[in-house]
Scaffold this active site. Structure first.
Site, short mmCIF file in Angstrom:
data_model
loop_
_atom_site.label_atom_id
_atom_site.label_comp_id
_atom_site.label_asym_id
_atom_site.label_seq_id
_atom_site.Cartn_x
_atom_site.Cartn_y
_atom_site.Cartn_z
N SER A 64 0.94 -1.13 0.01
CA SER A 64 0.16 0.12 -0.35
C SER A 64 0.52 1.24 0.09
O SER A 64 1.57 1.35 -1.01
CB SER A 64 -1.09 0.23 1.03
N GLU A 370 -12.42 6.75 6.71
CA GLU A 370 -11.63 6.76 8.48
C GLU A 370 -10.60 8.48 7.28
O GLU A 370 -11.26 8.70 6.26
CB GLU A 370 -9.99 5.85 7.79
N ALA A 371 -9.83 9.25 8.83
CA ALA A 371 -9.88 10.57 7.90
C ALA A 371 -8.72 10.53 6.91
O ALA A 371 -8.89 11.56 5.43
CB ALA A 371 -9.56 11.09 9.13
N ASN A 372 -7.59 9.21 7.04
CA ASN A 372 -6.84 8.92 5.65
C ASN A 372 -7.75 9.59 4.57
O ASN A 372 -7.33 8.63 3.28
CB ASN A 372 -5.73 7.64 6.67
N PRO A 498 -2.23 2.30 21.89
CA PRO A 498 -1.29 1.64 21.12
C PRO A 498 -1.68 1.46 19.22
O PRO A 498 -2.57 0.96 19.08
CB PRO A 498 -1.22 0.55 22.00
N GLY A 500 -0.94 -0.61 16.60
CA GLY A 500 -1.36 -2.19 16.20
C GLY A 500 0.52 -2.44 15.94
O GLY A 500 0.07 -3.92 15.36
#
Length: 541
Positions: A64, A370-372, A498, A500
């Site tokens: 990605s 998602e904001a991304n 945290p 991932g």
């Protein structure tokens, strides 16, 4: 299972000593040279999964938005969704097994997951444009072949295209034709139908500059260009002919650095967008007359789609339930606008596409981003059937036309997964139909200033969260400290979670001014450093 063949091929794809990897939301990702054994073993796993569910499974070779030196692999389940969580565990076991344990672990997985060894296995393979991808997909093929699986190698495709192809195959063509031509035809036909309805359909050319992150998006958009109606003029930048994948460009770079990518010259008020490296994320942006950069992220994309769909659903007069699904990273202004102005229910879930997708399935129309910039829209079977029926049979002209627009939207949206190509066409269609400029879209609401930080810790597991990651349960005293800090600023909130994948804690803060958001984020990062076992020097403002 041919044990001799398994031994022989496994030895050709040896596991580096001491390497352990974890299958997460993004599958496996690491430096390309460490992945040969993983690819071979994911070929094995895909065969087992295919036999267990008696369907075609997908394998995508990509990392990605990671740097070009990295690579990765993810499996795609029968309806184009992500691999079932119980199988993520099997993937991790198989990837980390020592060579002599391989056969034993395959047998264990087969027993636990009730794999029917007499069923045929079928796997679709796709890959991105990284230099390492072709060789690694060959290792996948070795794994599939050893266990006697059939495969179809689609070669270079975007990640969402592979998800789409798998879904088409397993719905016996109901979702579409399982070919790239089928994908281009379905999307472009729906898009052309929508554009026809726009107030200024004939006159103005729709100009759009696209940063393709030097990745697969450029290849596939070039292939798709002949299918587009002539009103649409797209210009591709960072097409992979000169520069490195994701280097100083792509959706992730633009979102994180809040600035335009290298290699794309922006004139004032021009609409531009960026894909990520495997074309499953998109963000828009423009520069205003004063040269100021404006980012339009996933939250604003979800809002635009919500406004458009809410209006159409009201017109068709059906009581279909629509909702937006966000994560804690969604800008507070977007949540407020959706809930208070638009009166659309908003649900917050844990970070990670699978959580958003799962929640969105609960509604007739579930919008998630998602904001991304990764996101899509899901329509329930019942909603889709109703809309298609109204588009055919409704007597009232206005209702029928609205239903037809909805029907084309359903066909234009890739419901299997976030898809930059599909999302771009959805956005372009909505802007045309609503006669909106990029500035008017941006002005729907003003984002609250925010800041993302990360703090290195000795062990990320000391932080445990609840309430969709918005509150920390451990270590003791951390949440109370955050609550006290947040009280010092207007319109503020902050949370920690945290990572991932690595031993860092991610911090998000927003407030009424950028200065305050920065200050709050810094104060929270100090609290994390002191209460959660920070490593190295304390964070500097």
């Amino acid at each position: 299972m041919d044990i001799e063949a398994l031994k022989k091929y496994s030895a050709l794809h040896p596991k580096p000593a001491g390497l352990t990897l974890q299958y997460g939301t993004a599958g496996f990702r690491t430096k390309a040279e460490q992945l040969d054994h993983v690819m071979f073993r994911m070929g094995l796993l895909a065969v087992l999964r295919s036999k267990a569910v008696a369907s075609t499974i997908g394998i995508m070779v990509t990392a990605s938005h990671n740097p070009e030196e990295d690579n990765g692999v993810k499996l795609v389940d029968p309806l184009g969704e992500m691999l079932h969580p119980s199988w993520e565990e099997y993937a991790t076991q198989l990837a980390n097994a020592e060579e002599q344990e391989l056969q034993k672990i395959i047998t264990e997985i087969s027993q636990k997951a009730a794999v029917n060894q007499h069923k045929d296995a079928s796997v679709f393979i796709g890959r991105d444009t990284r230099p390492s991808s072709e060789k690694l997909s060959q290792s996948v093929i070795d794994g599939i072949s050893v266990l006697g699986g059939q495969y179809h190698d689609y070669g270079l495709v975007t990640t969402p295209q592979l998800h789409y192809l798998v879904c088409c195959q397993n719905t016996q063509g109901q979702y579409g034709k399982a070919t790239l031509e089928g994908y281009y035809e379905k999307l472009s036909k729906a898009f052309t139908e929508l554009i026809k309805q726009s107030p200024s359909s004939g006159e103005s050319q729709r100009h759009l500059k696209i940063d393709c992150a030097n990745g697969i998006g450029a290849l596939k958009l070039s292939e798709m260009q002949p299918y587009f109606p002539k009103e649409v003029q797209i210009y591709l930048y960072n097409d992979g002919t000169k520069e490195k994948l994701n280097h100083l460009c792509g959706a992730d770079f633009v979102k994180v650095h809040q600035k335009p990518p290298r290699g794309l010259d922006m004139k004032p008020n021009e609409r531009c967008c960026s894909f990520d490296g495997d074309a499953d994320r998109i963000v828009y942006y423009y520069k205003d007359a004063t040269g100021h950069f404006h980012l339009i992220d996933g939250d604003k994309i979800a809002t635009l789609i919500s406004i458009f769909l809410k209006d159409l659903l009201a017109k068709v007069g059906q009581t279909l339930k629509m909702a937006v699904v966000q994560t804690a990273y969604a800008n507070g202004s977007s949540t407020r606008y959706l809930e208070e102005t638009l009166k659309v229910p908003v649900h917050c879930v844990k970070t990670g596409v699978k959580h958003l997708h799962h929640k969105a399935q609960e509604f007739d129309v579930g919008i998630y981003f998602e904001a991304n910039g990764h996101g899509t829209v899901l329509f329930s079977k019942a909603a889709e059937t109703k809309i298609r029926q109204l588009a055919k049979e409704e007597k009232d002209d206005e209702k029928r036309e609205a239903a037809k627009v909805l029907e084309n939207m359903i066909d234009l949206i890739n419901q299997t997964v976030g898809d930059a190509v599909s999302d771009m066409l959805v956005i372009e269609a909505i802007l045309a139909l609503k006669s909106l400029t990029v500035q008017q879209w941006d002005a729907i609401y003003t984002d609250l200033p925010n800041r993302l930080l990360k703090v290195q810790v000795a062990d990320r597991r000391v932080i445990d969260t609840t309430d969709a990651e918005r509150r920390a349960v451990t270590p003791p005293g951390l949440q109370e400290k955050i609550d006290a800090l947040v009280k010092n600023y207007k319109l503020s909130r902050a949370f920690v979670r945290p990572s991932g994948t690595e031993d860092v804690v991610r911090i998000y803060a927003e407030a009424d001014t950028q200065e305050n958001a920065d200050a709050l984020a810094h104060e929270v990062s100090l609290a994390v450093y002191h209460l959660a076992g920070g490593k190295g020097a304390p964070p500097q403002p």
